[in-house]
Scaffold this motif. Structure first.
Motif, PDB file in Angstrom:
ATOM      1  N   SER A  54     -19.318  -1.515  -6.653  1.00  0.00           N
ATOM      2  CA  SER A  54     -18.825  -2.489  -7.632  1.00  0.00           C
ATOM      3  C   SER A  54     -17.992  -1.795  -8.715  1.00  0.00           C
ATOM      4  CB  SER A  54     -20.007  -3.233  -8.260  1.00  0.00           C
ATOM      5  OG  SER A  54     -19.563  -4.067  -9.289  1.00  0.00           O
ATOM      6  N   PHE A  55     -18.478  -0.648  -9.191  1.00  0.00           N
ATOM      7  CA  PHE A  55     -17.723   0.094 -10.202  1.00  0.00           C
ATOM      8  C   PHE A  55     -16.351   0.489  -9.658  1.00  0.00           C
ATOM      9  CE2 PHE A  55     -16.116   4.136 -11.726  1.00  0.00           C
ATOM     10  CZ  PHE A  55     -15.903   3.821 -13.062  1.00  0.00           C
ATOM     11  N   PHE A  56     -16.308   1.039  -8.441  1.00  0.00           N
ATOM     12  CA  PHE A  56     -15.033   1.479  -7.885  1.00  0.00           C
ATOM     13  C   PHE A  56     -14.092   0.304  -7.614  1.00  0.00           C
ATOM     14  CE2 PHE A  56     -17.271   5.505  -7.010  1.00  0.00           C
ATOM     15  CZ  PHE A  56     -16.360   6.356  -7.621  1.00  0.00           C
ATOM     16  N   GLN A  57     -14.637  -0.844  -7.247  1.00  0.00           N
ATOM     17  CA  GLN A  57     -13.780  -2.029  -7.086  1.00  0.00           C
ATOM     18  C   GLN A  57     -13.140  -2.404  -8.413  1.00  0.00           C
ATOM     19  OE1 GLN A  57     -16.536  -4.847  -5.152  1.00  0.00           O
ATOM     20  NE2 GLN A  57     -15.001  -4.997  -3.521  1.00  0.00           N
ATOM     21  N   ARG A  58     -13.917  -2.386  -9.478  1.00  0.00           N
ATOM     22  CA  ARG A  58     -13.386  -2.705 -10.816  1.00  0.00           C
ATOM     23  C   ARG A  58     -12.408  -1.633 -11.282  1.00  0.00           C
ATOM     24  NH1 ARG A  58     -15.528  -6.324 -14.169  1.00  0.00           N
ATOM     25  NH2 ARG A  58     -15.439  -4.968 -15.977  1.00  0.00           N
ATOM     26  N   ALA A  59     -12.688  -0.380 -10.976  1.00  0.00           N
ATOM     27  CA  ALA A  59     -11.811   0.714 -11.388  1.00  0.00           C
ATOM     28  C   ALA A  59     -10.455   0.643 -10.677  1.00  0.00           C
ATOM     29  CB  ALA A  59     -12.477   2.056 -11.116  1.00  0.00           C
ATOM     30  N   CYS A  60     -10.444   0.177  -9.454  1.00  0.00           N
ATOM     31  CA  CYS A  60      -9.204   0.093  -8.674  1.00  0.00           C
ATOM     32  C   CYS A  60      -8.386  -1.153  -8.981  1.00  0.00           C
ATOM     33  CB  CYS A  60      -9.513   0.132  -7.182  1.00  0.00           C
ATOM     34  SG  CYS A  60     -10.104   1.742  -6.639  1.00  0.00           S
ATOM     35  N   TYR A  61      -9.043  -2.229  -9.428  1.00  0.00           N
ATOM     36  CA  TYR A  61      -8.355  -3.483  -9.693  1.00  0.00           C
ATOM     37  C   TYR A  61      -7.094  -3.236 -10.526  1.00  0.00           C
ATOM     38  CZ  TYR A  61      -7.249  -8.074 -11.447  1.00  0.00           C
ATOM     39  OH  TYR A  61      -6.580  -9.223 -11.752  1.00  0.00           O
ATOM     40  N   LYS A 107       0.319  18.764 -27.950  1.00  0.00           N
ATOM     41  CA  LYS A 107       1.172  17.680 -27.467  1.00  0.00           C
ATOM     42  C   LYS A 107       0.277  16.829 -26.577  1.00  0.00           C
ATOM     43  CE  LYS A 107       5.304  20.471 -27.541  1.00  0.00           C
ATOM     44  NZ  LYS A 107       6.343  21.152 -26.750  1.00  0.00           N
ATOM     45  N   VAL A 108       0.276  15.521 -26.812  1.00  0.00           N
ATOM     46  CA  VAL A 108      -0.668  14.658 -26.112  1.00  0.00           C
ATOM     47  C   VAL A 108       0.066  13.513 -25.409  1.00  0.00           C
ATOM     48  CG1 VAL A 108      -2.667  13.114 -26.372  1.00  0.00           C
ATOM     49  CG2 VAL A 108      -2.530  15.222 -27.721  1.00  0.00           C
ATOM     50  N   LEU A 109      -0.279  13.339 -24.139  1.00  0.00           N
ATOM     51  CA  LEU A 109       0.176  12.200 -23.347  1.00  0.00           C
ATOM     52  C   LEU A 109      -1.034  11.330 -23.058  1.00  0.00           C
ATOM     53  CD1 LEU A 109       2.089  10.545 -21.504  1.00  0.00           C
ATOM     54  CD2 LEU A 109       1.650  12.253 -19.704  1.00  0.00           C
ATOM     55  N   VAL A 110      -0.959  10.072 -23.452  1.00  0.00           N
ATOM     56  CA  VAL A 110      -2.020   9.110 -23.167  1.00  0.00           C
ATOM     57  C   VAL A 110      -1.491   8.156 -22.100  1.00  0.00           C
ATOM     58  CG1 VAL A 110      -3.440   7.232 -24.084  1.00  0.00           C
ATOM     59  CG2 VAL A 110      -2.935   9.220 -25.517  1.00  0.00           C
ATOM     60  N   ILE A 111      -2.219   8.062 -20.994  1.00  0.00           N
ATOM     61  CA  ILE A 111      -1.848   7.134 -19.931  1.00  0.00           C
ATOM     62  C   ILE A 111      -2.999   6.161 -19.741  1.00  0.00           C
ATOM     63  CG2 ILE A 111      -1.143   6.861 -17.536  1.00  0.00           C
ATOM     64  CD1 ILE A 111      -0.239   9.795 -17.561  1.00  0.00           C
ATOM     65  N   ASP A 112      -2.694   4.877 -19.922  1.00  0.00           N
ATOM     66  CA  ASP A 112      -3.693   3.850 -19.659  1.00  0.00           C
ATOM     67  C   ASP A 112      -3.047   2.748 -18.828  1.00  0.00           C
ATOM     68  OD1 ASP A 112      -2.347   2.051 -21.429  1.00  0.00           O
ATOM     69  OD2 ASP A 112      -3.504   2.784 -23.119  1.00  0.00           O
ATOM     70  N   SER A 113      -3.812   1.734 -18.513  1.00  0.00           N
ATOM     71  CA  SER A 113      -3.328   0.648 -17.674  1.00  0.00           C
ATOM     72  C   SER A 113      -3.528  -0.687 -18.365  1.00  0.00           C
ATOM     73  CB  SER A 113      -4.070   0.647 -16.349  1.00  0.00           C
ATOM     74  OG  SER A 113      -3.797  -0.552 -15.657  1.00  0.00           O
ATOM     75  N   ARG A 114      -2.579  -1.549 -18.182  1.00  0.00           N
ATOM     76  CA  ARG A 114      -2.687  -2.898 -18.746  1.00  0.00           C
ATOM     77  C   ARG A 114      -3.745  -3.728 -18.024  1.00  0.00           C
ATOM     78  NH1 ARG A 114       3.752  -3.792 -18.760  1.00  0.00           N
ATOM     79  NH2 ARG A 114       4.213  -1.916 -19.956  1.00  0.00           N
ATOM     80  N   GLU A 115      -4.106  -3.328 -16.815  1.00  0.00           N
ATOM     81  CA  GLU A 115      -5.040  -4.091 -15.981  1.00  0.00           C
ATOM     82  C   GLU A 115      -6.442  -3.475 -15.946  1.00  0.00           C
ATOM     83  OE1 GLU A 115      -3.981  -6.941 -14.566  1.00  0.00           O
ATOM     84  OE2 GLU A 115      -1.940  -6.606 -15.251  1.00  0.00           O
ATOM     85  N   ASP A 116      -6.727  -2.527 -16.819  1.00  0.00           N
ATOM     86  CA  ASP A 116      -7.997  -1.799 -16.798  1.00  0.00           C
ATOM     87  C   ASP A 116      -9.171  -2.737 -17.064  1.00  0.00           C
ATOM     88  OD1 ASP A 116     -10.141  -0.003 -17.218  1.00  0.00           O
ATOM     89  OD2 ASP A 116      -8.809   1.500 -18.063  1.00  0.00           O
TER      90      ASP A 116
END
Length: 168
Positions: A54-61, A107-116
């Motif tokens: 369930s966690f991996f399904q949510r993480a991949c969504y 120097k910092v790069l932040v990568i996130d997702s709009r669908e997280d």
């Protein structure tokens, strides 16, 4: 999850689907704490495999779990992995700001997702605020569309390598 000694020496940092405080100060804190405690409770029980899946399904969504590279954790945990995950879940509950030793000059790069579906929008905003108030130079922030927590986007590695080269 990284030792203070290594972090202190870092000149360039990439944060993937990260946070400074996993549980925000306001909002859905009770449900999030209950979810983490439920994950801990499922470890070592007949519910463990279902919880991990369930966690991996949510993480991949919004992508399918089938798009994720094979990860043996999906099938089952060994005792050592179970203990580590238990400790990490406790860390998630207790996080309260940037880690000790986070270098101000990095120097910092932040990568996130709009669908997280794992990290709340409020939590992402807090990370950006914490970094901007801590660091000497501005961060680079990418919010990837249609990627989810696992950031399953084919070009992301290439883009990150290009960013790293630009830092040299």
């Amino acid at each position: 999850l990284l030792s203070e000694e290594i972090l202190l020496k870092a000149t360039t940092i990439i944060l993937l689907s990260s946070f400074s405080r996993f549980i925000p100060k306001t909002g859905e804190t009770r449900a999030l704490k209950m979810g983490l405690k439920g994950m801990k409770k499922a470890l070592g029980t007949k519910n463990e495999e279902r919880m991990l899946h369930s966690f991996f399904q949510r993480a991949c969504y919004p992508n399918s779990i089938n798009n994720m590279p094979y990860n043996p954790i999906i099938d089952s945990l060994k005792e050592e992995g179970r203990e580590k995950l238990f400790e990490d879940l406790d860390l998630l509950i207790k996080t309260n700001g940037l880690p000790k030793g986070f270098p101000k000059t990095a120097k910092v790069l932040v990568i996130d997702s709009r669908e997280d579906l794992i990290i709340l929008p409020n939590t992402k905003t807090t990370l950006i605020k914490d970094l901007n108030s801590h660091l000497i130079q501005p961060i680079t922030h990418w919010s990837i569309p249609e990627a989810g927590h696992a950031l399953l986007k084919p070009n992301i590695k290439k883009d990150v390598l290009n960013w790293l080269e630009s830092c040299i």
